[in-house]
Design an enzyme around this catalytic site. Sequence first.
Site, PDB file in Angstrom:
ATOM      1  N   HIS A   3      -7.781  -4.979  -1.258  1.00 36.92           N
ATOM      2  CA  HIS A   3      -6.513  -4.380  -0.857  1.00 36.92           C
ATOM      3  C   HIS A   3      -5.640  -5.338  -0.044  1.00 36.92           C
ATOM      4  O   HIS A   3      -4.442  -5.099   0.088  1.00 36.92           O
ATOM      5  CB  HIS A   3      -6.777  -3.099  -0.058  1.00 36.92           C
ATOM      6  CG  HIS A   3      -5.605  -2.168   0.017  1.00 36.92           C
ATOM      7  ND1 HIS A   3      -4.879  -1.780  -1.083  1.00 36.92           N
ATOM      8  CD2 HIS A   3      -5.023  -1.545   1.081  1.00 36.92           C
ATOM      9  CE1 HIS A   3      -3.906  -0.960  -0.718  1.00 36.92           C
ATOM     10  NE2 HIS A   3      -3.961  -0.812   0.593  1.00 36.92           N
ATOM     11  N   ASP A   6      -9.241  -4.175  -5.833  1.00 35.36           N
ATOM     12  CA  ASP A   6      -8.695  -3.245  -4.854  1.00 35.36           C
ATOM     13  C   ASP A   6      -9.177  -1.823  -5.153  1.00 35.36           C
ATOM     14  O   ASP A   6      -8.788  -1.221  -6.155  1.00 35.36           O
ATOM     15  CB  ASP A   6      -7.165  -3.312  -4.892  1.00 35.36           C
ATOM     16  CG  ASP A   6      -6.496  -2.538  -3.771  1.00 35.36           C
ATOM     17  OD1 ASP A   6      -7.157  -1.701  -3.132  1.00 35.36           O
ATOM     18  OD2 ASP A   6      -5.290  -2.776  -3.551  1.00 35.36           O
ATOM     19  N   SER A  25       0.832  -1.193   0.000  1.00 27.97           N
ATOM     20  CA  SER A  25       0.000   0.000   0.000  1.00 27.97           C
ATOM     21  C   SER A  25       0.872   1.250   0.000  1.00 27.97           C
ATOM     22  O   SER A  25       1.653   1.461  -0.927  1.00 27.97           O
ATOM     23  CB  SER A  25      -0.953  -0.047   1.199  1.00 27.97           C
ATOM     24  OG  SER A  25      -1.924   0.967   1.117  1.00 27.97           O
TER      25      SER A  25
END
Length: 333
Positions: free
Chosen positions: A303, A273, A187
């Site tokens: 995610h 995502d 991320s």
Amino acid sequence: MPRFDLPLELLRSYRPEIAEPDDFDAFWSRTVSEARAAASVSRRSRSSAPLDLVDVDDVVFSGFGGDPVRAWFVRRRGVRRPLPAIVEFVGYGRGRGLASERLHWPVAGFAQLIVDTRGQGSQWGTGGDTPDPHGSAPAAPGFLTRGIEDPDDLYYRRVFADAVRAVDAMLEFDEVDPARVAVTGNSQGGAIAIAAAALHDRVAAALPAAPVLCDLPRVVGLTGEGMTAEVVRYLSVHRGSHERVFRALSYIDGANLAKRATAPALFACGHLDTIAPPSGAYAAFNHWGGADRTMVDYPWNEHEGGEGVHWVRQAEWLRALFGMPDRPADDAA
């Protein structure tokens, strides 16, 4: 979660040209040079964490502006030979946490530096220890829009400079093999890993997973979720600032930075995502400057991506790249 982004056959060739300022390289060269010029000697002290099988040091190194940045340096106890190493950057809103939380890379045979993100560590996890002493103009809640109308004031200018200095610090440690230092993160950590690989010429491998901050002209407003929603909120109030904002963001866009990265890379993305849309990950992947690059797709994941399954893939890939045996050595020689 319904599918919302490009199908895989289009993602594989998706290579958007994102507006890039003429002074992009000069901007980052100046930023890194200034951070290094302001640096002081890194400090290490042994952690009191109740761990018998690994050694953990509390590290303080100089980041952007000479600001102190905290990290954990973790490696197998008793190993005397220089180890292959990995610098890990963490997700949005969390800090480096506790020394005992992230031991998977050390037990796989790597020295690991777990780097705090300045000003973060109070949204989830077990906290951070690095303040961000620099102010900014008005911003939406979060970090992405801090200083967003002036590239010199960008929050992520400071964070990416910290990332370069984290690699510098790792290269100083006697326990580390300087020819085998990788960067990784998920991320936000994936975005920082891309920046570190682009801005530091001694990064030997990059493993960004579900990276945010990639192809921002497309992903801002695409889903309304995640950190890019902060930009939408900002623009909804600061009407007419669109061009200034996206020009500033182009300096930190992972697709632009990826062009400068030449180390072997292992990417990953979840096709559902909404925080780091797959088109953003593929924009950076397809612009990657090195020929040795692999994307791992998780078609049914959001995610969270591959989670533990993907870490096994990462460890196997990196061990092979660094010429390590099929399994970690039993001895400490």
